[in-house]
Design a protein around this motif. Sequence first.
Motif, PDB file in Angstrom:
ATOM      1  N   ALA A  96      -4.130  -6.601 -11.720  1.00  0.00           N
ATOM      2  CA  ALA A  96      -3.939  -7.220 -10.403  1.00  0.00           C
ATOM      3  C   ALA A  96      -4.465  -6.336  -9.272  1.00  0.00           C
ATOM      4  O   ALA A  96      -4.417  -6.721  -8.111  1.00  0.00           O
ATOM      5  N   GLY A  97      -4.952  -5.140  -9.617  1.00  0.00           N
ATOM      6  CA  GLY A  97      -5.516  -4.260  -8.595  1.00  0.00           C
ATOM      7  C   GLY A  97      -4.570  -3.188  -8.098  1.00  0.00           C
ATOM      8  O   GLY A  97      -4.844  -2.531  -7.101  1.00  0.00           O
ATOM      9  N   ARG A 154       0.838  -1.209   0.000  1.00  0.00           N
ATOM     10  CA  ARG A 154       0.000   0.000   0.000  1.00  0.00           C
ATOM     11  C   ARG A 154       0.868   1.252   0.000  1.00  0.00           C
ATOM     12  O   ARG A 154       0.426   2.315  -0.400  1.00  0.00           O
ATOM     13  N   GLU A 155       2.121   1.107   0.438  1.00  0.00           N
ATOM     14  CA  GLU A 155       3.049   2.234   0.459  1.00  0.00           C
ATOM     15  C   GLU A 155       3.999   2.218  -0.736  1.00  0.00           C
ATOM     16  O   GLU A 155       4.821   3.108  -0.872  1.00  0.00           O
ATOM     17  N   GLY A 156       3.909   1.208  -1.563  1.00  0.00           N
ATOM     18  CA  GLY A 156       4.728   1.124  -2.767  1.00  0.00           C
ATOM     19  C   GLY A 156       5.550  -0.143  -2.804  1.00  0.00           C
ATOM     20  O   GLY A 156       6.084  -0.581  -1.791  1.00  0.00           O
ATOM     21  N   ALA A 157       5.613  -0.721  -3.991  1.00  0.00           N
ATOM     22  CA  ALA A 157       6.408  -1.923  -4.214  1.00  0.00           C
ATOM     23  C   ALA A 157       7.003  -1.846  -5.607  1.00  0.00           C
ATOM     24  O   ALA A 157       6.358  -1.376  -6.541  1.00  0.00           O
ATOM     25  N   ALA A 158       8.229  -2.275  -5.727  1.00  0.00           N
ATOM     26  CA  ALA A 158       8.859  -2.382  -7.045  1.00  0.00           C
ATOM     27  C   ALA A 158       8.469  -3.738  -7.613  1.00  0.00           C
ATOM     28  O   ALA A 158       8.755  -4.776  -7.022  1.00  0.00           O
ATOM     29  N   ILE A 159       7.776  -3.712  -8.730  1.00  0.00           N
ATOM     30  CA  ILE A 159       7.306  -4.937  -9.367  1.00  0.00           C
ATOM     31  C   ILE A 159       8.255  -5.254 -10.522  1.00  0.00           C
ATOM     32  O   ILE A 159       8.453  -4.427 -11.405  1.00  0.00           O
ATOM     33  N   VAL A 160       8.827  -6.437 -10.485  1.00  0.00           N
ATOM     34  CA  VAL A 160       9.791  -6.856 -11.506  1.00  0.00           C
ATOM     35  C   VAL A 160       9.196  -8.008 -12.309  1.00  0.00           C
ATOM     36  O   VAL A 160       8.812  -9.030 -11.740  1.00  0.00           O
ATOM     37  N   GLY A 193      10.270   2.420 -14.492  1.00  0.00           N
ATOM     38  CA  GLY A 193      11.692   2.171 -14.329  1.00  0.00           C
ATOM     39  C   GLY A 193      12.477   2.572 -15.554  1.00  0.00           C
ATOM     40  O   GLY A 193      11.914   2.860 -16.608  1.00  0.00           O
ATOM     41  N   TYR A 194      13.800   2.607 -15.415  1.00  0.00           N
ATOM     42  CA  TYR A 194      14.663   2.844 -16.568  1.00  0.00           C
ATOM     43  C   TYR A 194      14.495   1.720 -17.580  1.00  0.00           C
ATOM     44  O   TYR A 194      14.664   1.908 -18.762  1.00  0.00           O
ATOM     45  N   VAL A 195      14.199   0.545 -17.087  1.00  0.00           N
ATOM     46  CA  VAL A 195      13.954  -0.600 -17.955  1.00  0.00           C
ATOM     47  C   VAL A 195      12.447  -0.863 -17.959  1.00  0.00           C
ATOM     48  O   VAL A 195      11.775  -0.639 -16.955  1.00  0.00           O
ATOM     49  N   PRO A 196      11.905  -1.329 -19.072  1.00  0.00           N
ATOM     50  CA  PRO A 196      10.448  -1.431 -19.186  1.00  0.00           C
ATOM     51  C   PRO A 196       9.794  -2.479 -18.302  1.00  0.00           C
ATOM     52  O   PRO A 196       8.594  -2.408 -18.065  1.00  0.00           O
ATOM     53  N   PHE A 197      10.545  -3.420 -17.794  1.00  0.00           N
ATOM     54  CA  PHE A 197       9.933  -4.511 -17.033  1.00  0.00           C
ATOM     55  C   PHE A 197       9.922  -4.268 -15.523  1.00  0.00           C
ATOM     56  O   PHE A 197       9.563  -5.161 -14.757  1.00  0.00           O
ATOM     57  N   ILE A 198      10.283  -3.074 -15.074  1.00  0.00           N
ATOM     58  CA  ILE A 198      10.224  -2.713 -13.650  1.00  0.00           C
ATOM     59  C   ILE A 198       9.326  -1.497 -13.495  1.00  0.00           C
ATOM     60  O   ILE A 198       9.432  -0.541 -14.255  1.00  0.00           O
ATOM     61  N   ALA A 199       8.430  -1.540 -12.521  1.00  0.00           N
ATOM     62  CA  ALA A 199       7.567  -0.403 -12.226  1.00  0.00           C
ATOM     63  C   ALA A 199       7.311  -0.345 -10.728  1.00  0.00           C
ATOM     64  O   ALA A 199       7.311  -1.373 -10.042  1.00  0.00           O
ATOM     65  N   ILE A 200       7.099   0.858 -10.221  1.00  0.00           N
ATOM     66  CA  ILE A 200       6.727   1.047  -8.829  1.00  0.00           C
ATOM     67  C   ILE A 200       5.213   1.201  -8.787  1.00  0.00           C
ATOM     68  O   ILE A 200       4.642   1.997  -9.542  1.00  0.00           O
ATOM     69  N   ALA A 201       4.566   0.426  -7.936  1.00  0.00           N
ATOM     70  CA  ALA A 201       3.108   0.441  -7.867  1.00  0.00           C
ATOM     71  C   ALA A 201       2.636   0.450  -6.418  1.00  0.00           C
ATOM     72  O   ALA A 201       3.384   0.076  -5.510  1.00  0.00           O
ATOM     73  N   ILE A 202       1.405   0.893  -6.245  1.00  0.00           N
ATOM     74  CA  ILE A 202       0.755   0.838  -4.935  1.00  0.00           C
ATOM     75  C   ILE A 202      -0.547   0.054  -5.092  1.00  0.00           C
ATOM     76  O   ILE A 202      -1.072  -0.073  -6.201  1.00  0.00           O
ATOM     77  N   ALA A 203      -1.052  -0.456  -3.984  1.00  0.00           N
ATOM     78  CA  ALA A 203      -2.313  -1.192  -4.005  1.00  0.00           C
ATOM     79  C   ALA A 203      -2.972  -1.087  -2.633  1.00  0.00           C
ATOM     80  O   ALA A 203      -2.283  -1.079  -1.612  1.00  0.00           O
ATOM     81  N   GLU A 204      -4.273  -1.002  -2.642  1.00  0.00           N
ATOM     82  CA  GLU A 204      -5.017  -0.915  -1.384  1.00  0.00           C
ATOM     83  C   GLU A 204      -5.017  -2.243  -0.626  1.00  0.00           C
ATOM     84  O   GLU A 204      -4.817  -2.273   0.565  1.00  0.00           O
ATOM     85  N   ASP A 205      -5.276  -3.325  -1.335  1.00  0.00           N
ATOM     86  CA  ASP A 205      -5.333  -4.644  -0.704  1.00  0.00           C
ATOM     87  C   ASP A 205      -4.001  -5.357  -0.940  1.00  0.00           C
ATOM     88  O   ASP A 205      -3.800  -6.007  -1.965  1.00  0.00           O
ATOM     89  N   ALA A 206      -3.112  -5.223   0.015  1.00  0.00           N
ATOM     90  CA  ALA A 206      -1.736  -5.694  -0.147  1.00  0.00           C
ATOM     91  C   ALA A 206      -1.643  -7.193  -0.424  1.00  0.00           C
ATOM     92  O   ALA A 206      -0.912  -7.618  -1.319  1.00  0.00           O
ATOM     93  N   ARG A 207      -2.359  -7.992   0.329  1.00  0.00           N
ATOM     94  CA  ARG A 207      -2.237  -9.456   0.171  1.00  0.00           C
ATOM     95  C   ARG A 207      -2.748  -9.934  -1.180  1.00  0.00           C
ATOM     96  O   ARG A 207      -2.088 -10.701  -1.864  1.00  0.00           O
TER      97      ARG A 207
END
Length: 104
Positions: free
Chosen positions: A52-53, A29-35, A60-74
């Motif tokens: 995925a919600g 919910r506070e941010g995750a780097a998704i690879v 990211g500098y590379v297309p396959f990494i992004a920083i995302a947030i989500a309300e329902d963490a699990r």
Amino acid sequence: MARLLLVLFALASLALPFALALAEPADPREGAAIVFAPWTSQAEAFARIGEAGGAVVRAGYVPFIAIAIAEDARSFAAAVREAGAIALLDPRALAPCTTPDRMP
């Protein structure tokens, strides 16, 4: 020498999952780097995160990494992994791989 390199490579390969586990985000919910896999396009990564919600907050500098947030963490963590994410990491661990000026 080749045998030593093989042993070192094997040890590093075994240690990588533990290193990634330690770098997992405390709370998506506070941010995750998704690879995703390196052949994943940025558009595809963003779409998978959205499905995925989650919401992309930084690319990211590379297309396959992004920083995302989500309300329902699990449910987000499970859904984004099911959508093909290789890892969810603490975004601070990948700070050099992201840039604040590449917003979606």
